[in-house]
Scaffold this active site. Structure first.
Site, PDB file in Angstrom:
ATOM      1  N   ASP A  12       0.834  -1.201   0.000  1.00 12.15           N
ATOM      2  CA  ASP A  12       0.000   0.000   0.000  1.00 12.15           C
ATOM      3  C   ASP A  12       0.872   1.256   0.000  1.00 12.15           C
ATOM      4  O   ASP A  12       2.025   1.229   0.455  1.00 12.15           O
ATOM      5  CB  ASP A  12      -0.855   0.054   1.271  1.00 12.15           C
ATOM      6  N   ASP A  13       0.285   2.343  -0.453  1.00 12.78           N
ATOM      7  CA  ASP A  13       0.789   3.718  -0.267  1.00 12.78           C
ATOM      8  C   ASP A  13       1.853   4.153  -1.272  1.00 12.78           C
ATOM      9  O   ASP A  13       2.316   5.276  -1.209  1.00 12.78           O
ATOM     10  CB  ASP A  13       1.312   3.990   1.156  1.00 12.78           C
ATOM     11  N   HIS A  63      -6.128   3.086  -4.159  1.00 17.05           N
ATOM     12  CA  HIS A  63      -5.993   3.353  -2.713  1.00 17.05           C
ATOM     13  C   HIS A  63      -6.328   4.835  -2.447  1.00 17.05           C
ATOM     14  O   HIS A  63      -5.754   5.432  -1.543  1.00 17.05           O
ATOM     15  CB  HIS A  63      -4.574   2.998  -2.277  1.00 17.05           C
ATOM     16  N   HIS A  67      -5.116   9.449  -0.171  1.00 17.92           N
ATOM     17  CA  HIS A  67      -5.060   8.650   1.063  1.00 17.92           C
ATOM     18  C   HIS A  67      -6.063   9.123   2.105  1.00 17.92           C
ATOM     19  O   HIS A  67      -5.720   9.440   3.253  1.00 17.92           O
ATOM     20  CB  HIS A  67      -3.640   8.633   1.642  1.00 17.92           C
ATOM     21  N   HIS A 154       4.003  -1.902   3.044  1.00 16.45           N
ATOM     22  CA  HIS A 154       3.897  -0.533   2.532  1.00 16.45           C
ATOM     23  C   HIS A 154       5.187  -0.164   1.803  1.00 16.45           C
ATOM     24  O   HIS A 154       6.278  -0.283   2.390  1.00 16.45           O
ATOM     25  CB  HIS A 154       3.664   0.456   3.682  1.00 16.45           C
TER      26      HIS A 154
HETATM   27 ZN   LIG Z   1      -2.559   3.336   2.958  1.00 18.33          ZN
END
Ligand SMILES: [Zn+2]
Length: 186
Positions: A12-13, A63, A67, A154
Site C-alpha cells: 500500500d501507499d 488506494h 489517502h 507498505h
Molecule cells: Zn494506505
C-alpha cells in the site's frame, strides 16, 4: 481450491521513486507476483514505475487519490477522491486507506465503479509501526501467514527500515513453504 497453495502479498501507499523499485527487484528475484494499492497522486508523479509494475506482471489497485480516511471524510469528497484515482489506476480492486470505510462509502463505490472489489487483508506486517523492530515485523508475517492469506506491506518511507529487512526474508520463507506468490486476480 485454487488458493490452496498461494499467498497474496500486497503493498500500500506507493508509488515511491526508490522503494517501489526495491520491492520490484526483490519480487523478481523470488519469482513472486504481488498487488500494489497505489495512491493516485503518486501514480501521477511516477507513471514510469506504474508501467513497470504492470509490465512485470503484477496487479494494481486503487488506494484513493490522496489517502483519505473514510471515517473522517464526507461521502461526496470520498467518492471524488476514489474516482480521481480510478482515472489513473485501471483496476477493479480497491483498498480503503487505514482499512477505514463507512458502509455507505463501500456501497457507493460499488455503485459508481460497478465491478469493484474491496480488498482488506488478514496479515498486517506492521512495517509502518516505528515502535517495532525489523525482526518483529518479520515474525508478524511468518507467524501469521497461511495459504490463502493476504499480507499487507507498505512501499513508503515510514515503513522502509522494516520492509527492507523483512521482505527478502519473507519471500524466502514463502518459497521454502512452496507457496506460490500471486497477484490478486478477482
Ligand atoms: Zn494506505
Amino acid at each position: 481450491m485454487p488458493d490452496e497453495n498461494s499467498v497474496f502479498i500486497t503493498f500500500d501507499d506507493g508509488l515511491h521513486p526508490t522503494i517501489t523499485p526495491f520491492v520490484l527487484a526483490e519480487l523478481k528475484k523470488a519469482n513472486a507476483k504481488a498487488t500494489f494499492f497505489c495512491i493516485g497522486k503518486n501514480v501521477e508523479k511516477y507513471p514510469e514505475i506504474y508501467e513497470q509494475i504492470l509490465d512485470e506482471g503484477h496487479a494494481v489497485g486503487n488506494h484513493t487519490q490522496n489517502h483519505k480516511n473514510g471515517w473522517n471524510t464526507s461521502n461526496l469528497v470520498y467518492f471524488r477522491d476514489v474516482l480521481s484515482a480510478a482515472k489513473k489506476i485501471k483496476s477493479n480492486l480497491f483498498r480503503p486507506p487505514y482499512g477505514r470505510i463507512k458502509f455507505s462509502q463501500g456501497t457507493g463505490i460499488q455503485r459508481l465503479l460497478p465491478d469493484t472489489k474491496i480488498i482488506m487483508w488478514d496479515v498486517l506486517s506492521g512495517d509502518f509501526d516505528t515502535e517495532i523492530s525489523p525482526q518483529d515485523c518479520l515474525n508478524n508475517v511468518t507467524d501469521n501467514t497461511n495459504p490463502g492469506s493476504i499480507i499487507v506491506f507498505h512501499d513508503s518511507e515510514k515503513a522502509f527500515e522494516r520492509l527492507e529487512f523483512t521482505l527478502p526474508h519473507f519471500l524466502e520463507f514463502c518459497e521454502a513453504q512452496e507457496w506460490a506468490m500471486k497477484a490478486l486476480n478477482l
